[in-house]
Design an enzyme around this catalytic site. Sequence first.
Site, PDB file in Angstrom:
ATOM      1  N   LYS A  48       0.830  -1.098  -0.072  1.00 36.18           N
ATOM      2  CA  LYS A  48      -0.048  -0.132   0.008  1.00 36.18           C
ATOM      3  C   LYS A  48       0.863   1.261  -0.091  1.00 36.18           C
ATOM      4  CE  LYS A  48      -1.640   2.429   3.342  1.00 36.18           C
ATOM      5  NZ  LYS A  48      -2.198   3.059   4.632  1.00 36.18           N
ATOM      6  N   LYS A  77      -7.860   7.919  -1.030  1.00 33.99           N
ATOM      7  CA  LYS A  77      -9.101   8.311  -0.805  1.00 33.99           C
ATOM      8  C   LYS A  77      -9.499   9.609  -1.370  1.00 33.99           C
ATOM      9  CE  LYS A  77      -8.301   6.339   3.912  1.00 33.99           C
ATOM     10  NZ  LYS A  77      -6.788   5.875   3.890  1.00 33.99           N
ATOM     11  N   THR A 130     -11.669   3.513   9.712  1.00 36.54           N
ATOM     12  CA  THR A 130     -11.436   2.654  10.883  1.00 36.54           C
ATOM     13  C   THR A 130     -11.008   3.409  12.319  1.00 36.54           C
ATOM     14  OG1 THR A 130      -9.078   2.096  10.198  1.00 36.54           O
ATOM     15  CG2 THR A 130     -11.178   0.460   9.756  1.00 36.54           C
ATOM     16  N   ARG A 191      -5.181  -6.706  13.892  1.00 41.27           N
ATOM     17  CA  ARG A 191      -3.968  -6.609  14.638  1.00 41.27           C
ATOM     18  C   ARG A 191      -4.045  -7.983  15.179  1.00 41.27           C
ATOM     19  NH1 ARG A 191      -3.716  -2.331  12.867  1.00 41.27           N
ATOM     20  NH2 ARG A 191      -3.002  -0.248  13.996  1.00 41.27           N
ATOM     21  N   GLY A 220       0.050  -2.700   8.661  1.00 46.28           N
ATOM     22  CA  GLY A 220       1.051  -1.712   9.071  1.00 46.28           C
ATOM     23  C   GLY A 220       2.232  -1.871   9.931  1.00 46.28           C
ATOM     24  N   ARG A 221       1.967  -1.288  10.850  1.00 48.22           N
ATOM     25  CA  ARG A 221       2.965  -1.279  12.051  1.00 48.22           C
ATOM     26  C   ARG A 221       3.320  -2.424  12.653  1.00 48.22           C
ATOM     27  NH1 ARG A 221       0.050   4.167  14.747  1.00 48.22           N
ATOM     28  NH2 ARG A 221      -1.820   3.199  13.461  1.00 48.22           N
TER      29      ARG A 221
END
Length: 241
Positions: A48, A77, A130, A191, A220-221
């Site tokens: 992404k 977006k 989100t 997650r 992601g993180r």
Amino acid sequence: MNTQTINTADLSAAAMKDCPLIIALDLETAAEARALVNTLGDAAGFYKVGLELFTSAGMDFVKELKSQGKRVFLDLKMYDIGETVKRAVSQVAKAGADLLTVHAQQQVVLAAAAGRAGSGLKILAVSVLTSFDDADLQTDGHAQNVSELVELRTRNAVSAGADGIVCSALEVARVRQVAGPGKILVIPGTRSAGASKGDQKRVATPKQAIADGADYLVIGRQVTRSENPKAEFEKILEEIQ
């Protein structure tokens, strides 16, 4: 998606073609993003590119990823008047991006669908971010709660020609019912159990999101800030099998 075909012991590019994980390159520079892509190697094939990296590295980095055989989810977006969206989406299509996000407003989705005409670009409509919950919607004057607004925007986006929907893992089962089996559902904010939620409010585990009907998970993180990104990536794959 049949995640049973994923073999984390042999993470070749061919084996990962249908991997449901999209790695979020939420980094400041192309150099940082490039280093992470190199670290993950053939393990990850879908990335992404969001606002932060896009404003830093632009479409050139999208083309760089595509030249390496990677798939690209361009998460911009888009939300603007129809003609602007149509022309901007046309430029994204020329660059070869695979997925592009626009806001789930009918005029915007219609314009985006027109702009990508004749290309392989898929248009994803963002339902409700989100990081929002019911209280946030009330502050903005919405009468609906999150679930109701997600369903409404999903129906509108699908009728306007969206190829898929971006929603939270908490809504994916209902969105799958509303959107139908042929639409692409991309889920951010998942997650693993015990991982930090960060700034996300509506989250679930990757395994649950896939079980509920998600096609792709944006990670992601949990991976990008891990001391061992590749090992963390493989861990998540193992969880969803």
